[in-house]
Write a protein that holds these residues in place. Sequence first.
Motif, short mmCIF file in Angstrom:
data_model
loop_
_atom_site.label_atom_id
_atom_site.label_comp_id
_atom_site.label_asym_id
_atom_site.label_seq_id
_atom_site.Cartn_x
_atom_site.Cartn_y
_atom_site.Cartn_z
N TRP A 6 0.90 -1.15 0.00
CA TRP A 6 0.00 0.00 0.00
C TRP A 6 0.93 1.20 0.00
N ASP A 7 0.85 2.04 -1.01
CA ASP A 7 1.77 3.17 -1.18
C ASP A 7 1.05 4.47 -0.86
N THR A 42 3.92 -4.42 9.18
CA THR A 42 3.36 -3.12 9.53
C THR A 42 3.70 -2.77 10.97
N PRO A 43 3.91 -1.49 11.26
CA PRO A 43 4.16 -1.10 12.65
C PRO A 43 2.93 -1.31 13.54
N GLN A 44 1.81 -1.66 12.94
CA GLN A 44 0.59 -1.92 13.70
C GLN A 44 0.43 -3.39 14.07
N ARG A 71 5.59 10.10 9.24
CA ARG A 71 4.18 10.44 8.98
C ARG A 71 3.24 9.26 9.23
N LEU A 72 3.58 8.41 10.16
CA LEU A 72 2.77 7.22 10.44
C LEU A 72 1.34 7.58 10.84
N PHE A 77 -4.33 2.82 8.97
CA PHE A 77 -4.01 1.41 9.18
C PHE A 77 -5.26 0.55 9.32
N SER A 78 -6.33 1.09 9.86
CA SER A 78 -7.55 0.30 10.04
C SER A 78 -8.18 -0.11 8.70
#
Length: 183
Positions: A6-7, A42-44, A71-72, A77-78
């Motif tokens: 995902w860009d 992912t950081p999530q 810019r996270l 993310f959801s």
Amino acid sequence: MPVAMWDFDHCDPKRCSGKKLARFGLIQDLRVGQRFRGVVVTPQGTQPVSPSDRPVIEEFGVAVVECSWARLEEVPFSKLRSPHDRLLPYLVATNPVNYGKPWKLNCVEALAAAFYITGFDSYAEALLNKFSWGHSFWTVNKAFILQYRTCDTADDVTKMQQKIIAELEADYDNRKNEPGWFS
């Protein structure tokens, strides 16, 4: 093997590893809301990539979130849907932007890490070979990756990461007490 991202267009297109992989046709772009059935780095994530993820990666591949570390908070993310969100364990970046920084891997490094940890070395190398600095990722992280490969589960990888960090901290403490240490 599917490789996707995902860009979010946060990065300079000339320096972006995900965009470079796309130019080579090595990665598929995903739309926000589009489901990916493989492992998503992912950081999530709530657990790290582990050798137990190998069957999922073998069947469905690996995806990353192409965004800036700075810019996270802007990333939805959801809306990035996968049943297999994963973190990466302690590894060191070797890309020119974040060289030497732990956990600050770019997209190609994140993909390669997931492939290496799960035993798909040839996929990791095929991606890293597109970058002049790519070979250094294995050189710098080999010892860590080989230790993670001895694990069976995500919990085992977490314990191994804690052991690695404790050893690095002990080594640092020992070295700073040596003569000639500069702080």
